[in-house]
Design an enzyme around this catalytic site. Structure first.
Site, short mmCIF file in Angstrom:
data_model
loop_
_atom_site.label_atom_id
_atom_site.label_comp_id
_atom_site.label_asym_id
_atom_site.label_seq_id
_atom_site.Cartn_x
_atom_site.Cartn_y
_atom_site.Cartn_z
CG ASP A 55 -2.25 0.76 1.00
OD1 ASP A 55 -2.25 1.88 0.92
OD2 ASP A 55 -3.29 0.21 0.81
CG LEU A 179 -14.14 -10.48 1.04
CD1 LEU A 179 -13.15 -9.67 1.88
CD2 LEU A 179 -14.03 -12.02 1.57
N GLY A 288 -36.23 -2.25 6.86
CA GLY A 288 -35.83 -1.34 7.80
C GLY A 288 -35.32 0.11 7.39
CB CYS A 295 -20.04 -2.98 -1.51
SG CYS A 295 -18.55 -3.65 -1.13
CE LYS A 298 -17.84 0.76 -4.71
NZ LYS A 298 -16.89 -0.05 -5.68
#
EC number: 1.1.1.22
Length: 475
Positions: A55, A179, A288, A295, A298
């Site tokens: 990174d 995920l 709700g 994720c 967008k």
């Protein structure tokens, strides 16, 4: 050769492929150590691979190197420390070092919404792929895991062709991630499927070798692990199509909540009844305040934008309504608050001046510290804008919430948040909130009024304890 149909990635003959580095197993590099890259890097090291995380964020790399996960994900920090100690896992900010290390380079950088439209910003992918390609000195496989518009993989191939020496034969593949925050460790170690978009047998072989740990674990546990090997476009579409479907399912049940509210129905019983139909299922049928996170919001917007560019915008017009329904759930909480507090509503909306409201929840879901596009935090800001004195509490998301909404007031505990409140709003379904004692909380508030923004409470218990209860889509 592009696969025209799904073929088994788990071909035993592919186990013998020799990684370009000459190592016994391919060395794996994960470029981008946000939520995605960090989780994958740590979990693949746990399966015995040599792993390097890259990174440009020096502080983030320093924290990871010191054994600190810079976000909340259950079970991940223990795995990080164990694999750092074992020497299988390292982190760096040096792209040349990363290029020299890796046989398979997984691209895990963010693809946020563009500031000037709904499309995805691919500048991080362009920067990391171009930089990596320039530093490569041997053949390697670059694998995209980031969620991207269809057509990105071919563009990445062009970037590699432009910046990497042609004689190296660097190849590209695409393998989307699936995920779920709060369950990410299990999702990496025990995925419900693997999707691989490849253009050659060598790419298939390298991806097999890179996933052998996952496949072996499934075999050891006698667990079926579907693998779909396909073309680039299909692999890219799998992730955005899955997210679009899930977002649609959430907005569908929230649309039913709107109907239930005017018809006198109970959306929780409606969801339960239709969920028994195996064609529908009960997952993601929880009405709700809607979906959020980094994720779904967008991704459905970027999907619409890309379809429009390809001339298929009409096909995804329904996603615009999905987005609108989701946004309306946030203003619905504001309307419920005004009703419960008997506040005046003017041309600008409800006037909640002089009221104190406790907002329980800041993250977009429990077991996470992610507040990106979180409905709970958006609602808290709406309540404050309407004049209420808002106190927010979340078990894990307070630091990120303060950065996202610095003008709100944050309480150190749940009891501090609800003390002297005229209204309590449960907007994230943390176990601490679901299991709260309505009698004990009732002794702290000024008035026993509660909005269950996730339909996660037992209305009977709260009503019996003297609370005026309002759910989403419930009578």
């Amino acid at each position: 050769m592009t696969n025209q149909r799904p073929t088994p990635l788990a071909d035993p003959d592919r186990a013998a492929v020799t990684p370009p580095s000459g190592a016994p197993r391919p060395r794996l590099a994960f470029l981008g150590t946000g939520y995605l890259g960090t989780t994958y890097a740590i979990c693949f090291a746990e399966m015995g691979y040599e792993v390097l995380g890259f990174d440009v964020d020096i502080d983030k790399i320093a924290r990871l190197t010191d054994g600190e996960v810079p976000f909340h994900e259950p079970g991940l920090e223990e795995l990080l420390k164990r694999n750092l100690a074992a020497g299988r896992l390292k982190f760096c900010t040096n792209l040349a070092q990363t290029a020299e290390f890796g046989d398979v380079h997984f691209i895990c950088v963010g693809t946020p919404q563009r500031v000037d439209g709904m499309g995805a910003d691919l500048s991080y992918i362009e920067a990391v792929v171009s930089g990596l390609a320039r530093h490569l000195t041997r053949k390697a496989l670059i694998v995209g895991k980031s969620t991207v518009p269809v057509g990105t993989a071919e563009w990445v191939e062009q970037l590699v062709g432009k910046h990497a020496p042609a004689e190296l034969g660097v190849e590209v593949a695409w393998s989307p991630e699936f995920l779920q925050e709060g369950f990410a460790v299990e999702d990496v170690l025990r995925p419900n499927r693997i999707v691989a978009g490849v253009n050659s047998e060598w790419a298939s072989s390298m991806l097999y070798a890179a996933h052998k740990g996952v496949l072996d674990l499934a075999a050891t546990e006698d667990r079926d692990l579907p693998v779909v090997v396909t073309d680039f476009a299909t692999a890219e579409l799998v992730k955005v199509a899955a997210n679009a479907f899930l977002a649609t399912k959430v907005s569908f049940i929230n649309a039913m909540a709107e109907v239930c509210e005017v018809a006198g129905g109970d959306v929780t019983q409606l969801a339960r009844a239709i969920g028994y139909d195996p064609r529908i299922g009960n997952r993601f049928l929880q009405a709700g305040v809607g979906f959020g996170g980094g994720c779904l919001p967008k991704d459905i917007r970027a999907f619409q934008a890309r379809a429009q560019e390809l001339g298929a915008g009409e096909a995804l017009r329904f996603l615009h309504e999905v987005d609108l329904i989701n946004q309306r759930r946030r203003t619905r909480v504001l309307q419920l608050a005004a009703d419960l507090l008997a506040c005046r509503c003017g041309p600008a909306g409800p006037d909640l001046s002089g009221t104190r409201i406790a907002v329980l929840g800041a993250t977009f879901k429990p077991n996470s510290d992610d507040v990106r596009d979180a409905p709970s935090l958006a609602v808290a800001a709406l309540l404050a804008k309407a004049g209420a004195y808002v106190h927010v509490y979340d078990p894990q998301g307070m630091h990120n919430a303060r950065r996202a909404q610095p003008d709100l007031t944050y309480a150190p505990t749940m009891t501090d948040a609800v003390r002297d409140a005229d209204l309590v709003c449960v907007l994230t379904e943390w176990a601490d909130f679901r299991n709260a004692d309505p009698h004990a909380l009732g002794t702290l508030v000024t008035h026993r009024r509660i909005i269950d923004g996730r339909n996660c409470l037992d209305p009977a218990l709260w009503i019996q304890a003297g609370w005026e209860y309002r759910g989403m889509g419930r009578p």
